[in-house]
Design a protein around this motif. Structure first.
Motif, PDB file in Angstrom:
ATOM      1  N   HIS A   7      32.634  43.262  34.697  1.00  0.00           N
ATOM      2  CA  HIS A   7      32.127  43.034  36.043  1.00  0.00           C
ATOM      3  C   HIS A   7      30.609  43.017  36.081  1.00  0.00           C
ATOM      4  N   LEU A  18      37.236  41.859  41.920  1.00  0.00           N
ATOM      5  CA  LEU A  18      37.419  43.309  41.932  1.00  0.00           C
ATOM      6  C   LEU A  18      38.100  43.749  43.221  1.00  0.00           C
ATOM      7  N   VAL A  31      36.592  49.455  35.567  1.00  0.00           N
ATOM      8  CA  VAL A  31      35.467  48.544  35.773  1.00  0.00           C
ATOM      9  C   VAL A  31      34.441  48.780  34.669  1.00  0.00           C
TER      10      VAL A  31
END
Length: 114
Positions: A7, A18, A31
């Motif tokens: 990310h 997300l 993440v």
């Protein structure tokens, strides 16, 4: 189900992908801010292979110097080496689940592996 997303919080597509993952009640999301914690060369190669892509297909062109460096026409090893050295060259977001890996552009591609 577990999902890992590579990310970049500055990227709208990455943020939207997300959000899709977080809105589902059945996904445990990891993440990884890949600019701060880049994947290894081996992990990148595995992600692209599992996504059915070449490293060149996972190369970020917009906002990078990839074109000037000749990376779109370079071999897989050169592209992977460049991505490891400069992770901004990795197109985002990549998402991995037990069902596979997708480069989620557009964001709805994530549904294929959920």
């Amino acid at each position: 189900m577990k999902a890992t997303i590579w990310h970049n919080p500055k990227c709208g597509t990455s943020r939207n992908t997300l959000a899709i993952l977080e809105e589902r009640g059945d996904v445990d999301v990891e993440v990884i801010r890949y600019l701060d914690n880049p994947p290894t060369r081996e992990k990148l190669a595995q992600l692209f292979a599992d996504a059915g892509m070449t490293p060149a297909q996972g190369l970020r062109l917009r906002g990078t110097d990839a074109q000037e460096r000749g990376l779109p026409d370079a071999d897989a090893d050169a592209v992977l080496d460049a991505m490891v050295a400069d992770p901004i060259l990795i197109e985002r977001p990549l998402v991995e689940t037990e069902k596979g890996v997708r480069l989620c552009r557009p964001k709805e591609k994530v549904e294929e592996i959920l």
